[in-house]
Structure formats: structure tokens, C-alpha cells
Design an enzyme around this catalytic site. Structure first.
Site, mmCIF file in Angstrom:
data_model
loop_
_atom_site.group_PDB
_atom_site.id
_atom_site.type_symbol
_atom_site.label_atom_id
_atom_site.label_comp_id
_atom_site.label_asym_id
_atom_site.label_seq_id
_atom_site.Cartn_x
_atom_site.Cartn_y
_atom_site.Cartn_z
ATOM 1 N N SER A 155 0.836 -1.196 0.000
ATOM 2 C CA SER A 155 0.000 0.000 0.000
ATOM 3 C C SER A 155 0.871 1.246 0.000
ATOM 4 C CB SER A 155 -0.888 0.017 1.249
ATOM 5 O OG SER A 155 -1.582 1.252 1.334
ATOM 6 N N TYR A 168 -0.821 -0.707 10.043
ATOM 7 C CA TYR A 168 -0.971 -1.063 8.619
ATOM 8 C C TYR A 168 0.285 -0.672 7.834
ATOM 9 C CZ TYR A 168 -3.554 -1.139 4.124
ATOM 10 O OH TYR A 168 -3.997 -1.392 2.844
ATOM 11 N N LYS A 172 2.531 -3.256 5.819
ATOM 12 C CA LYS A 172 2.656 -3.148 4.362
ATOM 13 C C LYS A 172 4.101 -2.945 3.925
ATOM 14 C CE LYS A 172 -1.537 -3.815 2.826
ATOM 15 N NZ LYS A 172 -1.832 -5.170 2.299
HETATM 16 N N1 LIG Z 1 -8.613 -0.648 -1.758
HETATM 17 C C1 LIG Z 1 -7.469 -0.018 -1.892
HETATM 18 O O1 LIG Z 1 -7.370 1.045 -2.537
HETATM 19 C C2 LIG Z 1 -6.230 -0.565 -1.276
HETATM 20 C C3 LIG Z 1 -5.128 0.282 -1.153
HETATM 21 C C4 LIG Z 1 -3.942 -0.225 -0.640
HETATM 22 C C5 LIG Z 1 -3.873 -1.559 -0.283
HETATM 23 N N2 LIG Z 1 -4.967 -2.368 -0.393
HETATM 24 C C6 LIG Z 1 -4.830 -3.778 -0.001
HETATM 25 O O2 LIG Z 1 -5.484 -4.600 -0.943
HETATM 26 C C7 LIG Z 1 -6.023 -5.757 -0.283
HETATM 27 C C8 LIG Z 1 -7.513 -5.894 -0.565
HETATM 28 O O3 LIG Z 1 -8.196 -4.752 -0.044
HETATM 29 P P1 LIG Z 1 -9.713 -4.398 -0.382
HETATM 30 O O4 LIG Z 1 -9.767 -2.920 -0.510
HETATM 31 O O5 LIG Z 1 -10.217 -5.248 -1.490
HETATM 32 O O6 LIG Z 1 -10.411 -4.789 1.012
HETATM 33 P P2 LIG Z 1 -11.795 -5.556 1.332
HETATM 34 O O7 LIG Z 1 -12.051 -5.303 2.770
HETATM 35 O O8 LIG Z 1 -12.836 -5.201 0.338
HETATM 36 O O9 LIG Z 1 -11.416 -7.090 1.106
HETATM 37 C C9 LIG Z 1 -10.537 -7.780 1.962
HETATM 38 C C10 LIG Z 1 -11.014 -9.212 2.093
HETATM 39 O O10 LIG Z 1 -10.080 -9.936 2.930
HETATM 40 C C11 LIG Z 1 -10.827 -10.846 3.720
HETATM 41 N N3 LIG Z 1 -10.049 -11.247 4.907
HETATM 42 C C12 LIG Z 1 -9.788 -10.500 6.004
HETATM 43 N N4 LIG Z 1 -9.075 -11.200 6.893
HETATM 44 C C13 LIG Z 1 -8.864 -12.430 6.344
HETATM 45 C C14 LIG Z 1 -8.188 -13.600 6.789
HETATM 46 N N5 LIG Z 1 -7.583 -13.645 7.983
HETATM 47 N N6 LIG Z 1 -8.148 -14.677 5.962
HETATM 48 C C15 LIG Z 1 -8.777 -14.649 4.760
HETATM 49 N N7 LIG Z 1 -9.446 -13.564 4.298
HETATM 50 C C16 LIG Z 1 -9.493 -12.472 5.079
HETATM 51 C C17 LIG Z 1 -12.094 -10.081 4.075
HETATM 52 O O11 LIG Z 1 -13.147 -10.941 4.472
HETATM 53 C C18 LIG Z 1 -12.381 -9.323 2.770
HETATM 54 O O12 LIG Z 1 -13.292 -10.021 1.950
HETATM 55 C C19 LIG Z 1 -5.681 -5.588 1.201
HETATM 56 O O13 LIG Z 1 -4.490 -6.257 1.499
HETATM 57 C C20 LIG Z 1 -5.480 -4.097 1.337
HETATM 58 O O14 LIG Z 1 -4.661 -3.772 2.440
HETATM 59 C C21 LIG Z 1 -6.153 -1.893 -0.863
#
Ligand SMILES: NC(=O)c1ccc[n+]([C@@H]2O[C@H](COP(=O)([O-])OP(=O)(O)OC[C@H]3O[C@@H](n4cnc5c(N)ncnc54)[C@H](O)[C@@H]3O)[C@@H](O)[C@H]2O)c1
Length: 305
Positions: A155, A168, A172
């Protein structure tokens, strides 16, 4: 698309957190490109708290309805044994594993001086320890097969910074180090590892605290960040066409894909016999122009006391 045109034909992928948000799109895109997919998701709330939902099942049904192959897994990435079971599901169901996308994630934001140990530990447990457990479980199979590809979601909160996300940010940045270690240790087995810093409109991005006055502009901006862009990049990185790309950090935001620089010295000063603290205290303030800013504060907490 015929199977000969599919970028991941014959490959088996494990996508953690594949039930929602970015992971869902990655699972759908990998299946559409011919991969058999283990859609792993515990169905947690954003904080990681357990919920009575099984989003992985819905994504599997979608993949199967489109003619693809998928199986659901509801084990958590955050424990060694359950991570082993997730990877084993791929091997038991599809006979091998070629791709691991470490995507599962949670948030427990708090300003640092109020952050509780359990908030820090929970985020490290899922992102960083989970990333290790999953990568380690897959490494055994990748090594035996003499090939494999990791994608880890990092991230810009870690790479650049964000207020109220020490847990976080630490996780990350840890993932960036983990990915680099995998790329170096496992290169000899034709195994590669890359990170993606996503920008996507998901429940996670919308949860980040911003000043009331900025909220509308923020929501408008992120609505252009379709998670599909991250999915397409993940597919490309795991395809054989990108077999020589490893140890890199990519970003994807809307229609834009970028490669991040990685830390290297930007200025050095040498003194025969070594520096004294007095000498350094005079010299270091003169380097102000090369110091990275503390951070551009993209998101701001409403009130910090
Ligand atoms: N959305 C963004 O812009 C963004 C930015 C930077 C990083 N990220 C990273 O991308 C990834 C996905 O994020 P997102 O925005 O789709 O989030 P989201 O919350 O929509 O999806 C995350 C999913 O992970 C699942 N999860 C949580 N803990 C878990 C576990 N212990 N075992 C299995 N599954 C588990 C949740 O149930 C959820 O469905 C994450 O690692 C997040 O940190 C996202």
C-alpha cells in the site's frame, strides 16, 4: 477466448481475501484467463471480526457460471495451520499451485499515541504473518514444481505514509521486504515475487477517515479507481510473458500503472577516520534538500488530541 489465447491457461491460483473488493476481481480475472482458482475468504468485517457470511462461495458460483473452475476456502490466512490448508485445497482440488495472491487484509486505524497493542497485533497477524504463512506454504510446492509466482498487495500507506495507520504501514512495508526476500531466495527455483500498491474503490478505501470538508471530493476521486485495473495487472504479472519480472513494486490507479523506485542512497559524505557526532550535527542539516518529506498527508484525521 480460446484456451491458447488465455494468459493463465493450465495454471492454478490461490487468491486470499478473494470474496470481496480487489481479491474478488483478481479471482474473476484469473479464472477468465484460464486459471483454476481457490477463492479464499473468511468473510470478515473490515476490522477482522468474524461475520456470518461466505463471500468466497458467491465468487466461486460466479466463476463457475461463466464456465471457469474454482473452489471456495474459508480458512484464515492468519494462522500457520489454516494457511497450510488453503494451499493444500489447491493441490487436493486441482493437483498443483502456480500462483499465490496475498491480498487478504483488515484495518484497525488509530492515531499512534492511542493505538492499542491488540490493534497493532491484529493487523500484523493478518497482513504480515498471514503473508509469510501463505508464502511459506506455497513455496514448498513452487519449489517442487520449479516455478511459481507471488503477488502481494502492499500500500502507498506503507510506501509513502498515512495518518492513523502505524500498524498497517508497518505491515505493508514488511510485505515489501518479504516479497524482496522471496524474489532473492527463490529465484534459483524459477519463482518470482512482486508487490502491487492498489488504488481501488472498496469498503476499505471508503472507511479511511478524512475531514468532513474533503469527503465528497475523496469519494468522487476514488469512484474512478476500479478494482479491475489491479486484477488485470495481477494477471499480467503472473503470466509467462512477465516471467523475468521479480522483486518489483507496481502501482495501479484507474487507467494508470506505475513502477515504484526502491530505496537507494541519495547522498553520501565521507570522512577519513570516521565522523564524530559533532561533525555530523553540523553536516546533516545541510542535506535538507535531499530528505524525503515526512509525508504528503493525503487523508487527515478530523481531530487529533
Ligand atoms: N482498496 C485499496 O485502494 C487498497 C489500497 C492499498 C492496499 N490495499 C490492499 O489490498 C487488499 C484488498 O483490499 P480491499 O480494498 O479489497 O479490502 P476488502 O475489505 O474489500 O477485502 C478484503 C477481504 O479480505 C478478507 N479477509 C480479512 N481477513 C482475512 C483472513 N484472515 N483470511 C482470509 N481472508 C481475510 C475479508 O473478508 C475481505 O473479503 C488488502 O491487502 C489491502 O490492504 C487496498
Amino acid at each position: 477466448m480460446s484456451s491458447s489465447e488465455q494468459l493463465l491457461a493450465g495454471k492454478v491460483a490461490v487468491v486470499t481475501g478473494g470474496g470481496r473488493g480487489i481479491g474478488r476481481e483478481v479471482a474473476l480475472a484469473m479464472a477468465a484467463q484460464g486459471a483454476s482458482v481457490v477463492v479464499n475468504d473468511v468473510g470478515a468485517a473490515l476490522s477482522g471480526a468474524a461475520e456470518e457470511v461466505r463471500p468466497a462461495d458467491e465468487v466461486v458460483a460466479e466463476i463457475q457460471a461463466a464456465g471457469g473452475q474454482a473452489v471456495a476456502s474459508t480458512d484464515s490466512v492468519a494462522q500457520w495451520d489454516s494457511a497450510q490448508r488453503i494451499v493444500q485445497t489447491a493441490v487436493d482440488t486441482f493437483g498443483r499451485v502456480d500462483i499465490l495472491v496475498n491480498n487478504a487484509g483488515i484495518l484497525r486505524d488509530n492515531i499512534f499515541h492511542k493505538m492499542q497493542p491488540e490493534e497493532f497485533e491484529a493487523v500484523i497477524q493478518v497482513h504480515l504473518l498471514g503473508g509469510f504463512y501463505m508464502s511459506r506454504a506455497a513455496a514448498e510446492h513452487f519449489r517442487r514444481q520449479e516455478g511459481g509466482s507471488y503477488v502481494h498487495m502492499t500500500s502507498t500507506a506503507g510506501l509513502i505514509g498515512n495518518v492513523g495507520q502505524a500498524n498497517y504501514m508497518a505491515a505493508k512495508m514488511g510485505i515489501v521486504g518479504l516479497s524482496r526476500a522471496l524474489s532473492q531466495d527463490l529465484q534459483r527455483f524459477n519463482i518470482r515475487s512482486n508487490c502491487i500498491a492498489p488504488f481501488a474503490d472498496t469498503r476499505m478505501t471508503r472507511s479511511v477517515v478524512v475531514k468532513e470538508a474533503l469527503r465528497e471530493a475523496r469519494d468522487k476521486r476514488i469512484s474512478a479507481w476500479r478494482p479491475q485495473g489491479i486484477a488485470e495487472l495481477s494477471v499480467a504479472l503472473c503470466s509467462d510473458a512477465c516471467k523475468d519480472i521479480s522483486g518489483q513494486i507496481f502501482g495501479a490507479r484507474g487507467g494508470e500503472v506505475f513502477v515504484f523506485s526502491q530505496p537507494r542512497p541519495v547522498r553520501s559524505v565521507h570522512k577519513d577516520g570516521g565522523w564524530t557526532a559533532e561533525g555530523l550535527s553540523k553536516v546533516l542539516p545541510k542535506f535538507q534538500s535531499v530528505y524525503a518529506p515526512v509525508s504528503e498527508i493525503v487523508m487527515t484525521w478530523d481531530s487529533i488530541e
